[in-house]
Design an enzyme around this catalytic site. Structure first.
Site, PDB file in Angstrom:
ATOM      1  N   ARG A 161       2.386  -2.922  -0.377  1.00 53.50           N
ATOM      2  CA  ARG A 161       2.358  -1.468  -0.526  1.00 53.50           C
ATOM      3  C   ARG A 161       3.464  -0.800   0.291  1.00 53.50           C
ATOM      4  O   ARG A 161       3.937  -1.340   1.284  1.00 53.50           O
ATOM      5  CB  ARG A 161       0.999  -0.919  -0.064  1.00 53.50           C
ATOM      6  N   ASP A 201       0.655  -7.981   1.606  1.00 57.60           N
ATOM      7  CA  ASP A 201       0.492  -6.553   1.343  1.00 57.60           C
ATOM      8  C   ASP A 201       1.848  -6.007   0.908  1.00 57.60           C
ATOM      9  O   ASP A 201       2.791  -6.005   1.697  1.00 57.60           O
ATOM     10  CB  ASP A 201       0.005  -5.835   2.607  1.00 57.60           C
ATOM     11  N   LYS A 246      -0.115   1.185   8.375  1.00 58.06           N
ATOM     12  CA  LYS A 246      -0.012   2.515   7.775  1.00 58.06           C
ATOM     13  C   LYS A 246       0.431   3.535   8.828  1.00 58.06           C
ATOM     14  O   LYS A 246       1.277   4.397   8.555  1.00 58.06           O
ATOM     15  CB  LYS A 246      -1.382   2.905   7.192  1.00 58.06           C
ATOM     16  N   HIS A 265      -4.712   6.510   0.275  1.00 60.15           N
ATOM     17  CA  HIS A 265      -5.587   5.560  -0.423  1.00 60.15           C
ATOM     18  C   HIS A 265      -4.811   4.940  -1.581  1.00 60.15           C
ATOM     19  O   HIS A 265      -4.105   5.638  -2.308  1.00 60.15           O
ATOM     20  CB  HIS A 265      -6.805   6.318  -0.956  1.00 60.15           C
TER      21      HIS A 265
END
Ligand code: ZN
Length: 377
Positions: free
Chosen positions: A236, A234, A263, A147
Site C-alpha cells: 500500500r 504490504d 502509516k 482505510h
C-alpha cells in the site's frame, strides 16, 4: 515458515506471475480532485461521501467526512471540513446548479433550499489556520482514519480479517460527540474523516488476495502468503491519502486512528502533522467480547462486521489479528489468556438493552476510545 502438514510437493513452487504494468507513466506531480460529494445517513449519523479522482491511478478513492455541524443551521460559526477542489469553480460556464449537483453547496439540500458554496481562496483561512481563537477552541482536532478497501471483510462480512469492523469502528468513533476543547463539560459533534483507498488486499488486489487466502488455508499466515505469491508483505501507499488530506485542510493538525507505525511514518514524510495516535483495539480483544448472555435466543443478529454491526470472533480472525501484531509491528498488546483463542466462529449480536457500555482496552499512555453504546434492537 512451511507448515508441516502441507505435502512437500505442494510447498515447493508457485509459478511467478509476470509483473503488472502501470497503465501510464506516473506524472511527477500528484493532483487529486474531488468530483462529487453527497450526504449519506448512516447508523452512526450523517456523513458526507466524497469521490476523488487523481492523475496517478484510475481508481475512485473515497472519503467519508464526518462533520454534522455542517447540517445544523444553529451550529456556532466554525470552519468546516471541506474540499478545496470541489468548492472551486471549474470553468466559466459552470452554473450554480452544476456546482450544487456535484456537491459544492453549503448546509443541507432540500426542495426549498440549495445554496452553492464559495470557492476557497488562498487568502481565506484553512480550517486549522483560522484567524479567531474562538474557532480554534470550540472544535476538537479532527480525527482521521486511513482505510484500505476490503471487499471480503466489508461487503460479505468475511471473518478472515477485521476490516469491516475497523471501518465501522472508525465511523462510529469519529461520529461520537466529544468534549469542547474550551468548555470540556459541553459535548460538541465529533468531526473528522475516513480516507477510503482502493487498494484491496494490502495493495495486491482482490484476485491475488483470493489466491493468498488459499495459501493461508494451507497454514501460511498473511505475510508469508503474500511473499510466496511474489508480492511485498504490504504494497500500500499513502501519497494519495496525504494529497486528499491537504485538499480537505486536514494536513496541519490531526489525530490519527491507527495501530500501524508504517502509516504514521508515511504521513510524516508527506508533511502531515499527526498530533496524536488513537489506537484501534479489535472488538474481539476488548472486554465487551467476553460478555456472556448476549447470544441468547430472540436477539437481533446484525452483520458481524458490517456498518453498525456487533463484534465477531473466530479462529481465522484471531490468527490474522495476531499476525498483524507479531509480524507487521502493529502497536497493540496481545490479549491475555483471559481472552482464549476461539476454536469456532461466533458473532456477538447487538445487545438487547440500550446504552450497553463496552469497555475498550486502551494502550497505555494513549487516549482510549469512547465506550460503545448501542441502540434498542
Ligand atoms: Zn480485510
Amino acid at each position: 515458515m512451511s507448515p508441516t502438514h502441507v505435502p512437500g510437493y505442494l510447498s515447493s513452487q508457485i509459478t511467478p506471475k509476470s509483473p503488472s504494468i502501470p497503465p501510464w507513466p506516473r506524472p511527477t506531480e500528484l493532483i487529486v480532485q474531488c468530483k462529487a460529494r453527497t450526504r449519506v445517513p448512516t447508523p452512526h449519523g450523517p456523513v458526507f461521501l466524497h469521490i476523488y479522482h487523481n492523475n496517478w491511478d484510475s481508481k475512485e478513492h473515497l472519503v467519508v467526512v464526518i462533520d454534522p455541524a455542517q447540517l445544523d443551521e444553529n451550529a456556532p460559526p466554525q470552519e468546516f471540513i471541506r474540499s478545496r477542489s470541489l468548492d472551486a469553480r471549474w470553468h466559466d460556464e459552470e452554473t450554480d446548479m452544476d456546482r450544487i449537483v456535484r456537491g459544492a453547496y453549503v448546509g443541507r439540500l432540500s426542495s426549498t433550499r440549495a445554496a452553492p458554496s464559495r470557492p476557497h481562496t488562498p487568502s481565506s483561512p484553512s480550517p486549522l489556520e483560522s484567524s479567531t481563537s474562538d474557532i480554534l477552541d470550540s472544535v476538537p482536532v479532527p480525527i482521521v482514519r486511513i482505510h484500505s478497501e476490503c471487499f471480503t471483510g466489508e461487503t460479505i462480512g468475511s471473518m478472515r480479517c477485521d476490516c469491516g469492523e475497523q471501518l465501522d469502528e472508525a465511523i462510529r468513533y469519529i461520529s461520537h460527540p466529544q468534549p469542547s476543547p474550551r468548555t470540556p463539560e459541553r459535548l460538541v459533534p465529533g468531526r473528522g474523516a475516513v480516507i477510503y483507498l482502493r487498494q484491496e488486499g494490502r495493495g495486491i488486489g482482490l484476485l491475488e488476495k483470493i489466491r493468498a487466502y488459499n495459501l493461508q488455508d494451507m497454514g501460511y499466515d498473511t505475510v508469508a502468503a503474500n511473499l510466496m505469491l511474489g508480492h511485498g508483505a504490504d504494497e500500500r501507499g499513502y501519497e494519495i491519502a496525504a494529497a486528499i488530506m491537504r485538499d480537505l485542510g486536514l494536513d496541519t493538525e490531526v489525530r490519527l486512528l491507527t495501530n500501524n507505525p508504517e502509516k504514521m511514518e508515511a504521513l510524516r514524510k508527506e508533511g502531515i502533522i499527526v498530533k496524536e495516535r488513537l489506537p484501534m483495539v479489535p472488538r474481539s480483544w476488548s472486554d465487551h467480547a467476553n460478555g456472556t448472555g448476549r447470544l441468547g435466543g430472540g436477539l437481533r443478529k446484525p452483520g458481524a462486521t458490517m456498518i453498525g454491526g456487533g463484534a465477531a470472533r473466530g479462529a481465522d480472525l484471531e490468527k490474522y489479528l495476531r499476525t498483524k501484531v507479531q509480524r507487521m509491528g502493529h502497536l497493540l498488546e496481545l490479549p491475555t489468556p483471559a481472552h482464549p483463542q476461539p476454536t469456532h466462529d461466533i458473532v456477538l449480536p447487538t445487545a438487547p438493552s440500550a446504552f450497553v457500555k463496552m469497555t475498550l482496552s486502551p494502550v497505555s499512555g494513549l487516549t482510549p476510545l469512547p465506550t460503545r453504546t448501542q441502540r434498542e434492537p
